[in-house]
Each structure stands twice: as structure tokens, then as C-alpha cells.
Write a protein that holds these residues in place. Structure first.
Motif, short mmCIF file in Angstrom:
data_model
loop_
_atom_site.label_atom_id
_atom_site.label_comp_id
_atom_site.label_asym_id
_atom_site.label_seq_id
_atom_site.Cartn_x
_atom_site.Cartn_y
_atom_site.Cartn_z
N ARG A 121 52.49 7.01 0.27
CA ARG A 121 51.60 5.90 0.58
C ARG A 121 50.44 5.89 -0.41
O ARG A 121 49.84 6.92 -0.68
N GLY A 122 50.17 4.73 -0.95
CA GLY A 122 49.13 4.61 -1.96
C GLY A 122 49.67 4.59 -3.38
O GLY A 122 48.92 4.29 -4.32
N ASP A 123 50.97 4.90 -3.58
CA ASP A 123 51.56 4.78 -4.91
C ASP A 123 51.58 3.32 -5.35
O ASP A 123 51.58 2.40 -4.53
N ARG A 124 51.62 3.12 -6.67
CA ARG A 124 51.60 1.75 -7.19
C ARG A 124 52.83 0.97 -6.75
O ARG A 124 52.76 -0.24 -6.53
N ARG A 125 53.97 1.64 -6.67
CA ARG A 125 55.22 0.95 -6.33
C ARG A 125 55.66 1.33 -4.92
O ARG A 125 55.82 2.52 -4.63
N LEU A 127 58.43 1.67 -1.82
CA LEU A 127 59.78 2.21 -1.84
C LEU A 127 60.82 1.14 -2.16
O LEU A 127 61.75 1.38 -2.94
N TRP A 128 60.67 -0.05 -1.61
CA TRP A 128 61.67 -1.10 -1.85
C TRP A 128 61.71 -1.50 -3.32
O TRP A 128 62.78 -1.78 -3.87
N GLN A 129 60.54 -1.52 -3.96
CA GLN A 129 60.49 -1.91 -5.37
C GLN A 129 61.15 -0.85 -6.25
O GLN A 129 61.88 -1.17 -7.20
N LEU A 130 60.90 0.42 -5.94
CA LEU A 130 61.54 1.50 -6.69
C LEU A 130 63.05 1.44 -6.50
O LEU A 130 63.82 1.65 -7.45
N ARG A 131 63.49 1.14 -5.28
CA ARG A 131 64.93 1.06 -5.02
C ARG A 131 65.58 -0.03 -5.87
O ARG A 131 66.66 0.17 -6.44
N LEU A 132 64.92 -1.18 -5.99
CA LEU A 132 65.46 -2.26 -6.83
C LEU A 132 65.52 -1.83 -8.29
O LEU A 132 66.50 -2.11 -9.00
N GLY A 133 64.46 -1.16 -8.75
CA GLY A 133 64.44 -0.72 -10.14
C GLY A 133 65.55 0.26 -10.46
O GLY A 133 66.21 0.16 -11.51
N LEU A 134 65.81 1.18 -9.55
CA LEU A 134 66.85 2.17 -9.80
C LEU A 134 68.25 1.59 -9.58
O LEU A 134 69.23 2.11 -10.14
N ALA A 135 68.36 0.52 -8.81
CA ALA A 135 69.63 -0.20 -8.75
C ALA A 135 69.93 -0.82 -10.11
O ALA A 135 71.09 -0.83 -10.57
N LEU A 136 68.90 -1.35 -10.77
CA LEU A 136 69.07 -1.88 -12.12
C LEU A 136 69.44 -0.76 -13.09
O LEU A 136 70.26 -0.95 -14.00
N TYR A 137 68.86 0.41 -12.90
CA TYR A 137 69.20 1.60 -13.71
C TYR A 137 70.69 1.90 -13.58
O TYR A 137 71.37 2.21 -14.57
N ASP A 138 71.22 1.81 -12.36
CA ASP A 138 72.65 2.01 -12.14
C ASP A 138 73.47 1.00 -12.94
O ASP A 138 74.48 1.34 -13.57
N VAL A 139 73.04 -0.26 -12.89
CA VAL A 139 73.77 -1.33 -13.60
C VAL A 139 73.77 -1.06 -15.10
O VAL A 139 74.80 -1.16 -15.77
#
Length: 548
Positions: A121-125, A127-139
Motif C-alpha cells: 500500500r502506497g506504492d506508485r502502481r 496491484l491490478w496495474q502491475l498485473r496488466l504490465g506483466l501480462a504484456l511482458y508475457d506477450v
């Protein structure tokens, strides 16, 4: 038919063999196709690409293999999760493709792992936003890995050390790890197998051009080459390149701290966000140690004088300790540390060096004289190919990409038997597919199966191998870059230094008295780099580091 032991080994490489080849290199009438200045990962990659294509290749290095950035990184082969936020999808895609190649061509030396990116809590990103970013990493990886979102409770079960009440959850994703100095050495060894000549402790002072070739002037001779490639990383300046080298590189300092694993017992690699900064910190298990890093701060001083400061220690501990409150993250628990400089491509005033792109740039101040800066450990092969495209154009020869992508980096010695019982000694992580060769040698001689230092996973057989085949000239070459003794436990390394120095000078046929000078030389280097971070490694202490 299985390859014989002699064919698996690289050519012998000692101070004596370098002296002999230097006499041939400076012989009148000899002209190399390519001379590479610098034996970091970029220079090693260029030398390998040239040698694989049959070009006569000479590498000149003023210090040692992987002396600078290439032995002081976060030891990862990765796409670069944080570059997604910068929108640098091309770099991430390229790096992930190179990661796939290295996993295939350097098994063991480059190994896959699951990384846990924790969100608090308090991080810039969120959890949902990080999850989307790492889904793109998978792609972008071609679905070579599959990321997974974990709620806070599951995150704690997977990594109990993440016990902060502010934990919101995590995303688990795939990347890879390596031993950076050993990877650099392995690339250079493959270049040597294909005919490249490598000279360490040969500083280049001047480049000049004649009608036929470039003249490369050193302290004790001049060599000639049709092309010169300057790959000196953070040491790149106008001294060799003239005006084209002025302001070409922006240096960024990265610091790592090493703890005993029992003090920071993470189960796998953990990624933490730095509050209010576009940076991340890795907490990674390494044998029976754990390392923490890195920082990312501008550096304008002498690149030879870079070291770990008390402020660096305080900065890293301030980031990690609140996230891992049950770990023993105190200055007194630090057993190793290192500082390196990233040679970033200067791009004006970007404010935070963390925002500077990790792409590479090639300049050609004069025909046949090239310099390359920037880039990443992971993308060294692609960078080297980009250089060779220009070299081939200058030499008037055809060039085809992908030669090195299909060739094993290290010969396969699996037919010599298993690595057991030496898996815990990290032989595969340092020697890759060649590990069974060293294991077979250790099984044949119990004295070689003993650890060099108690509590550290380094065997005597590795000392024997390094002294005969890996170009060790000085003691710090052996304990800092061939084997990670000085990194894993600096004090224990210094205690073992006199014995190792005696072996070094004896193997080189040097006077026994040289051993004392080697120990002093090592102590001075360690004091310069980490004396402010590790109490007991410098002659006089100015007091303990205060915890933040």
C-alpha cells in the motif's frame, strides 16, 4: 562420438601464454581484421561474433576480463520489467528474445527462475496495474512464461519474509539469472576457441590511421588492425575517440549488498518498488547468501574510484527493511558489497538517471573505427551483431545474423558424468555445461573437492582450472571475477588470500615473495570499493555505519 576432454577445454590462458602471443601480435607485417578495445561483456560479444565468422581478432583490455560493469550487475538476464513503464517496448521485446537464446545456448550458466514482484500500500502502481504490465511482458516474450497474481495471504505463504502489514499482494513472473562475470568470461572463451587472441593488462593509449590499417599503441608495442572497435563501457571518452567520445556516456552508479542467507532467508527472487521513484530493488538468494540491489544514481567522478558509500548502504536498507521487517538487514550483517557503473547513452538532461534508456548506440568517428556504448548484459549478443554489420561493411565482406544464436556458448561435457555430489557448490551456475568436467576432476582427487573457504560454495578444482585456463594475472582476478569469493564474504576471502596468492605466483613461476604484494594489492582494491560498507576490511575504521 562424445568430444574428448582436451577439445572441451579452452586453449591454455596464463600470463605466460599472453606474453608469447603478444610477441606474435606485434610482429612486423601482422595485421588483424578486428581489434576490440575492452573485455567487458560488449567487447567479448564483439570478439565472439568476429571470431565465429573467421575474422582474425585481437582483444586488448587495460585491466581484466569483466573488470568494470560486467562483474558488478544485478546478475540477471531479463527483459526489464520497469522499461515497460517507460514505453520502451522494443527494448523489452529484444531483451526477452535474447533471454530465450541465452537460456537455450548457455544452460546452467543462465537459469530460469520465478520472480515475485511484491506490491505494498502506497506504492506508485496498484496491484491490478502491475498485473496488466506483466501480462504484456508475457506477450512480448512469446508466452515463454506465464505471470500470476497473488493476494496478500498467498504471497505471505509463498514468501514468509514479506511480513509487512502493508503488503497488498504480488505478481509472480518468469525471468532468468546468471553469474555476470562468468557469462562474460564464457563469451570470451568461445571467441578464443575460434581463434581470437585476448590480452589483459594491455592499455591502449592512442589510435592512429595509416592508409592500410589502424595502429593501436600500447605501453609495450603497436599492433595493426583493419577495424577497431572501442567497447570500454563507462571508461569511454575522447582519449581514444577524439571529439566523438566527449559526453557520449552518462554514468549511473549501482550498488549491491550481500548478506548471509540465514539473515535474509528469501525463498526466491523478490522485487520491491522504491517509494516515490521509478526504480525497483531485487532481493535474490545466491548460494548460501542473499544479495540486495541496486541503486541508480548519477556518477561524475573517476570511474576507477567508484565504491560503496555509507549513503548507498543507508539508501538500500531504507527501501528494503520496512518490506522485510523480520530479516536481519543491518550494516553489521553485510558480508559483501560491490559498486558498478552503467554506461548509459547520454541524452541531455533527463533529471533522474533511472529514466535514461538502456538502448545502445554505435558511433563511427572515422571509417573503420567504431565505438559502442549503452545496452544491457542481456542484449550483448544483439549489440555485437549490430557492430559486426558495420565491420563487415567496412571490410567488404558479407554478413549474416544469427550465427551465435544457434551455437552453444559452452561445450557440453555431460558425457563425463553427473555434477553430483557438487550441485551445492554452484558448479553449473558458474561453468554451465562444462560443470561435469570439473566435477569429474574433483571426484578423481579428493583434495580438489574441498571448499576453498568454509561456508562458501567454491571448490579447489575451480582454482586449479582458473589458474590454467582463465587468464588470471593477479589475485583479484581470481577471487573477484573468476570466482566470487570476495563478493560472497569479503572478510573470509581476505583470510584465505595469502594461501591463494602463493598458489597464484607458484603457478606462474613467479618468485614466492610476490605473494605478499598480491595480497596487499587485493586488500587495497577491496578497501577502495567496499571499505566504507564492511567494517573490518580497511586499516582504520571511522566508526560504524549508522542505520537509517
Amino acid at each position: 562420438m562424445a568430444p574428448s576432454v582436451p577439445s572441451l577445454l579452452p586453449p591454455p590462458w596464463t600470463a605466460a601464454t599472453m606474453a608469447r602471443t603478444w610477441r606474435h601480435a606485434t610482429a612486423e607485417g601482422r595485421t588483424f581484421d578486428v581489434c576490440v578495445v575492452g573485455a567487458g561483456i560488449t567487447g567479448a560479444g564483439v570478439a565472439r561474433e568476429a571470431a565465429l565468422r573467421g575474422l582474425s581478432t585481437l582483444v586488448l583490455e587495460r585491466r581484466d576480463v569483466a573488470f568494470g560493469t560486467s562483474s558488478r550487475s544485478s546478475r540477471l538476464v531479463h527483459g526489464g520489467v520497469r522499461y515497460l513503464e517507460q514505453g520502451d517496448l522494443g527494448l523489452v521485446y529484444e531483451a526477452l528474445a535474447e533471454r530465450t537464446i541465452l537460456l537455450r545456448t548457455a544452460p546452467g550458466l543462465v537459469s530460469p527462475d520465478r520472480f515475485l514482484f511484491a506490491v505494498h500500500r502506497g506504492d506508485r502502481r496498484p496491484l491490478w496495474q502491475l498485473r496488466l504490465g506483466l501480462a504484456l511482458y508475457d506477450v512480448l516474450s512469446g508466452f515463454a512464461g506465464k505471470s500470476e497474481r497473488l493476494p496478500a495471504e498467498d504471497t505471505r505463504r509463498r514468501e514468509p519474509l514479506l511480513s509487512s502489514p502493508d503488503l497488498a499482494g504480488a505478481v509472480v513472473y518468469d525471468d532468468a539469472r546468471t553469474d555476470d562475470a562468468r557469462l562474460c568470461l564464457s563469451v570470451l572463451q568461445d571467441a578464443r576457441r575460434h581463434g581470437a587472441w585476448v590480452q589483459t593488462r594491455r592499455e591502449v593509449h592512442r589510435l592512429s590511421r595509416t592508409r592500410e590499417a589502424w595502429c593501436i599503441e600500447t605501453d609495450d608495442g603497436i599492433v595493426r588492425a583493419r577495424c577497431v572497435v572501442v567497447a570500454t563501457g563507462p571508461f569511454t571518452d575522447q582519449r581514444l575517440l577524439g571529439p566523438a567520445g566527449r559526453g557520449l556516456v552518462q554514468r549511473s552508479k549501482g550498488v549491491h549488498l550481500v548478506f548471509r542467507h540465514r539473515d535474509v532467508p528469501v525463498r526466491g527472487p523478490v522485487v520491491l518498488e522504491v517509494p516515490r521513484r521509478k526504480r525497483i530493488v531485487f532481493v535474490v538468494p545466491w548460494a548460501n547468501r542473499t544479495y540486495v540491489g541496486t541503486t541508480d544514481t548519477p556518477y561524475e567522478g573517476d570511474p576507477d574510484a567508484v565504491g560503496v558509500t555509507r549513503d548507498d548502504v543507508a539508501e538500500l536498507l531504507a527501501v528494503v527493511r520496512p518490506r522485510l521487517p523480520n530479516a536481519r538487514l543491518v550494516p553489521e550483517a553485510i558480508v559483501g558489497a560491490y559498486a558498478g557503473l552503467r554506461p548509459l547513452v547520454r541524452a541531455g538532461d533527463t533529471g533522474d538517471v533511472a529514466d535514461v534508456s538502456r538502448t545502445h548506440r554505435i558511433v563511427e568517428p572515422q571509417p573503420g573505427c567504431l565505438a559502442i556504448v549503452g545496452g544491457k548484459l542481456t542484449t550483448h549478443r544483439r549489440m555485437a551483431e549490430d557492430v559486426l554489420v558495420r565491420v563487415a561493411r567496412h571490410l567488404g565482406i558479407p554478413f549474416r545474423r544469427g550465427v551465435s544464436a544457434r551455437r552453444p556458448l559452452v561445450p557440453d561435457a555431460s558425457h563425463l558424468g553427473p555434477v553430483s555430489p557438487f550441485e551445492a557448490a554452484d558448479l553449473p551456475a558458474r561453468h554451465g555445461a562444462l560443470a561435469p568436467l570439473l566435477a569429474a576432476r574433483a571426484r578423481s582427487d579428493p583434495a580438489l573437492a574441498r571448499p576453498v573457504v568454509p561456508d562458501l560454495p567454491v571448490l579447489e578444482v575451480e582454482i586449479e582450472h582458473a589458474l590454467a585456463y582463465e587468464g588470471c594475472v593477479h589475485l583479484d582476478d581470481l577471487v573477484r571475477r573468476r570466482l566470487p569469493l570476495a563478493l560472497l564474504d569479503t572478510r573470509a576471502c581476505l583470510e584465505a588470500a595469502p594461501r591463494l596468492a602463493r598458489r597464484l605466483v607458484a603457478s606462474a613461476g613467479r618468485p614466492p615473495g610476490d605473494a605478499d604484494a598480491e595480497v596487499e594489492r587485493l586488500a587495497e582494491a577491496i578497501t577502495r570499493e567496499v571499505g566504507a560498507a564492511i567494517p573490518g576490511t580497511r586499516p582504520t575504521e571511522s566508526g560504524p555505519i549508522s542505520a537509517p
